[in-house]
Enzyme design. Structure first.
Site, PDB file in Angstrom:
ATOM      1  N   ARG A  59       7.576 -34.875 -43.011  1.00  2.12           N
ATOM      2  CA  ARG A  59       7.667 -33.999 -44.189  1.00  2.12           C
ATOM      3  C   ARG A  59       8.876 -33.061 -44.048  1.00  2.12           C
ATOM      4  O   ARG A  59       9.373 -32.515 -45.025  1.00  2.12           O
ATOM      5  CB  ARG A  59       6.368 -33.213 -44.408  1.00  2.12           C
ATOM      6  CG  ARG A  59       6.417 -32.254 -45.585  1.00  2.12           C
ATOM      7  CD  ARG A  59       5.054 -31.897 -46.179  1.00  2.12           C
ATOM      8  NE  ARG A  59       4.052 -31.599 -45.186  1.00  2.12           N
ATOM      9  CZ  ARG A  59       4.000 -30.487 -44.450  1.00  2.12           C
ATOM     10  NH1 ARG A  59       4.901 -29.541 -44.621  1.00  2.12           N
ATOM     11  NH2 ARG A  59       3.041 -30.313 -43.557  1.00  2.12           N
ATOM     12  N   TYR A 112      13.944 -31.880 -70.519  1.00  3.70           N
ATOM     13  CA  TYR A 112      12.923 -32.922 -70.355  1.00  3.70           C
ATOM     14  C   TYR A 112      11.537 -32.263 -70.446  1.00  3.70           C
ATOM     15  O   TYR A 112      11.330 -31.155 -69.944  1.00  3.70           O
ATOM     16  CB  TYR A 112      13.142 -33.626 -69.001  1.00  3.70           C
ATOM     17  CG  TYR A 112      12.002 -34.498 -68.605  1.00  3.70           C
ATOM     18  CD1 TYR A 112      11.584 -35.550 -69.434  1.00  3.70           C
ATOM     19  CD2 TYR A 112      11.299 -34.277 -67.433  1.00  3.70           C
ATOM     20  CE1 TYR A 112      10.513 -36.347 -69.074  1.00  3.70           C
ATOM     21  CE2 TYR A 112      10.232 -35.077 -67.069  1.00  3.70           C
ATOM     22  CZ  TYR A 112       9.834 -36.105 -67.896  1.00  3.70           C
ATOM     23  OH  TYR A 112       8.769 -36.883 -67.548  1.00  3.70           O
ATOM     24  N   ASP A 184      20.814 -30.448 -64.344  1.00  2.00           N
ATOM     25  CA  ASP A 184      20.126 -31.730 -64.240  1.00  2.00           C
ATOM     26  C   ASP A 184      21.125 -32.810 -64.634  1.00  2.00           C
ATOM     27  O   ASP A 184      21.496 -32.940 -65.793  1.00  2.00           O
ATOM     28  CB  ASP A 184      18.889 -31.718 -65.154  1.00  2.00           C
ATOM     29  CG  ASP A 184      18.048 -32.982 -65.010  1.00  2.00           C
ATOM     30  OD1 ASP A 184      18.624 -34.050 -64.722  1.00  2.00           O
ATOM     31  OD2 ASP A 184      16.830 -32.904 -65.210  1.00  2.00           O
ATOM     32  N   LYS A 209      15.985 -42.777 -62.239  1.00  2.82           N
ATOM     33  CA  LYS A 209      16.730 -43.355 -63.365  1.00  2.82           C
ATOM     34  C   LYS A 209      17.958 -44.114 -62.853  1.00  2.82           C
ATOM     35  O   LYS A 209      17.822 -45.054 -62.123  1.00  2.82           O
ATOM     36  CB  LYS A 209      17.098 -42.234 -64.351  1.00  2.82           C
ATOM     37  CG  LYS A 209      15.921 -41.286 -64.670  1.00  2.82           C
ATOM     38  CD  LYS A 209      14.882 -41.975 -65.499  1.00  2.82           C
ATOM     39  CE  LYS A 209      13.522 -41.288 -65.588  1.00  2.82           C
ATOM     40  NZ  LYS A 209      13.353 -39.907 -65.339  1.00  2.82           N
TER      41      LYS A 209
HETATM   42  N1  LCS Z   1      15.036 -34.723 -65.567  1.00  3.02           N
HETATM   43  C1  LCS Z   1      15.270 -35.577 -66.576  1.00  3.02           C
HETATM   44  C2  LCS Z   1      16.489 -35.388 -67.427  1.00  3.02           C
HETATM   45  C3  LCS Z   1      14.383 -36.618 -66.826  1.00  3.02           C
HETATM   46  O1  LCS Z   1      14.657 -37.452 -67.831  1.00  3.02           O
HETATM   47  C4  LCS Z   1      13.220 -36.744 -66.023  1.00  3.02           C
HETATM   48  C5  LCS Z   1      12.224 -37.824 -66.240  1.00  3.02           C
HETATM   49  C6  LCS Z   1      13.010 -35.837 -64.992  1.00  3.02           C
HETATM   50  C7  LCS Z   1      13.946 -34.843 -64.793  1.00  3.02           C
HETATM   51  C8  LCS Z   1      11.825 -35.910 -64.080  1.00  3.02           C
HETATM   52  O2  LCS Z   1      12.012 -36.921 -63.143  1.00  3.02           O
HETATM   53  P1  LCS Z   1      10.835 -37.757 -62.441  1.00  3.02           P
HETATM   54  O3  LCS Z   1       9.936 -36.753 -61.792  1.00  3.02           O
HETATM   55  O4  LCS Z   1      10.129 -38.522 -63.499  1.00  3.02           O
HETATM   56  O5  LCS Z   1      11.557 -38.608 -61.447  1.00  3.02           O
HETATM   57  N2  LCS Z   1      12.346 -38.403 -67.493  1.00  3.02           N
HETATM   58  C9  LCS Z   1      11.597 -39.306 -68.023  1.00  3.02           C
HETATM   59  C10 LCS Z   1      11.834 -39.794 -69.308  1.00  3.02           C
HETATM   60  O6  LCS Z   1      12.685 -39.390 -70.087  1.00  3.02           O
HETATM   61  N3  LCS Z   1      10.979 -40.765 -69.536  1.00  3.02           N
HETATM   62  O7  LCS Z   1      10.103 -40.920 -68.511  1.00  3.02           O
HETATM   63  C11 LCS Z   1      10.412 -39.979 -67.470  1.00  3.02           C
END
Ligand code: LCS
Length: 394
Positions: A59, A112, A184, A209
């Site tokens: 961790r 988001y 971000d 992504k």
């Molecule tokens: N920041 C952005 C711009 C995102 O699009 C997402 C997830 C996150 C942070 C969070 O990331 P995660 O914890 O899911 O790895 N966006 C998503 C979306 O637009 N569709 O499904 C998840």
């Protein structure tokens, strides 16, 4: 060029790993272990006291994860990288590290949905406040900074509206007030945009992504100055515990090797699809950063190498028309997430951004007709034929 003077395409494959120390293994080994043997009780004491480098417990650090952290730090041109079990793990660790009860966060005019959810939680639990502003001018930002503003938090391009924020401009105002800027960078990846080079302080990613690119991992990354990231590593990462596992770190390292190739192909495909959507009679508005008619085109040219793979557009109709359109697609998948090889399409108002109250959602430009398309790596002609057939049925 990245900091060790290797080009991006080389750094993304080599940085942070030396096969010579790993029996010549070209692929980074997966250290699937939770804990590490100490040579003596005294060594254990020294490691816990921070007097000796070395692994203690996964961790707090793991050799496979360390390679990933060094690699993302080099790609973003930052001093230190940290890897998390999700993008939200990275975002929450950074925001919690930078703020305290009663603080104020200044945000771009769209975030988001789960980042919005996190801010709402912090508002309710710790009496914090936040404001969404367009960040179009320095004057606007200056006028909205409060004595208790402890962080400026920006998405650009903004999910899902594809509005852009001028990062250099925001960083310049923030410096006047000594407030850290967190960006971000999920939609661009460091291949298309590097916020730290523009004066921002911390970059966060949903590595789920484009960085991973294959739709098989949930992961997050953060990069910034060593002093802050050291603190995050020993506080909000260690004690909240959103650490990535070694196998997911390995998958991410594997996926990232092709990031430049994929981003160029995503951008090529998106440009073609955008042109087609733009002139289709059933489509009302189309948003893509490198479209010369985009209101923020000048910013796109300045800070993004290319437009990336995401297009937002509005169906000329109602929420029901938007849903009918999605239901009539065949190989284009109705799914959230983005940045995968597969073309994915979703309805933000009822899916990714459904948690945002209607009034704020509409202010952000997320209407009931808005569709978000993550253009994949397939033949663009096939993607367009699928979209066109479904549009023709409306
Ligand atoms: N920041 C952005 C711009 C995102 O699009 C997402 C997830 C996150 C942070 C969070 O990331 P995660 O914890 O899911 O790895 N966006 C998503 C979306 O637009 N569709 O499904 C998840």
């Amino acid at each position: 060029m990245t900091k060790d003077n290797k080009r991006f395409e080389t750094t993304v494959i080599h940085e942070g790993y030396d096969a010579k120390n790993m029996h010549g293994s070209i692929s980074t080994p997966i250290f699937q272990t939770s804990t590490y043997e100490f040579e003596s009780a005294q060594q254990g004491e020294r490691r816990f006291a921070g007097e000796e480098e070395g692994y203690v417990y996964s961790r707090i650090g793991n050799p496979t994860v360390s390679v990933l952290e060094k690699r993302i730090a080099a790609l973003e041109n930052g001093e230190r990288g940290l890897a998390f079990s999700s993008g939200m793990g990275a975002i929450s660790a950074i925001i919690i590290a930078l703020t305290k009860a009663n603080d104020h966060i200044l945000c771009s005019s769209g975030l988001y949905g789960c980042t919005f959810g996190l801010l709402t939680l912090m508002k309710e639990k710790y009496n914090m406040s936040y404001d969404f502003i367009s960040m179009d001018t320095k004057e606007e930002i200056r006028s909205r900074i409060k004595p208790e503003t402890s962080c400026i938090y920006v998405e650009t391009p903004i999910n899902p509206t594809m509005k852009l924020i001028d990062l250099k401009m925001v960083a310049e105002v923030a410096k006047e007030h000594d407030i850290p800027v967190v960006v971000d960078n999920t939609f661009s990846s460091p291949y298309l945009q590097r916020p730290l080079d523009l004066g921002c302080d911390v970059v966060v990613h949903s590595a789920t992504k484009y960085l991973n690119g294959h739709g098989d991992v949930i992961a997050g990354l953060a990069v910034g100055k060593k002093e802050l990231l050291d603190e995050v590593s020993m506080t909000t990462q260690k004690d909240i515990g959103g650490m990535i596992g070694p196998f997911d770190a390995w998958l991410l390292l594997r996926g990232m090797k092709t990031l430049p190739l994929r981003m160029d192909r995503h951008s090529d495909n998106a440009e073609k699809i955008f042109d087609k959507l733009h002139s289709h009679p059933k489509v009302k508005n189309t948003y893509y950063p490198h479209d010369a008619n985009h209101p923020d085109y000048a910013i796109a040219k300045k800070q993004m190498k290319r437009g990336g793979g995401v297009i937002a557009f509005e169906i000329d109709g109602t929420k029901e028309s938007a849903q009918t359109f999605l239901n009539d697609l065949s190989f284009v998948k109705v799914a959230v997430s983005l940045g995968d090889a597969e073309t994915l399409i979703e309805h933000p108002a009822t899916m990714t951004h459904a948690v945002i109250p209607e009034e704020e959602r509409l202010q952000m430009g997320i209407t009931d007709q808005l569709i978000r398309l993550s253009v994949g790596l397939e033949a663009w002609e096939d993607i367009w034929e699928d979209l066109e057939l479904a549009l023709s049925k409306l």
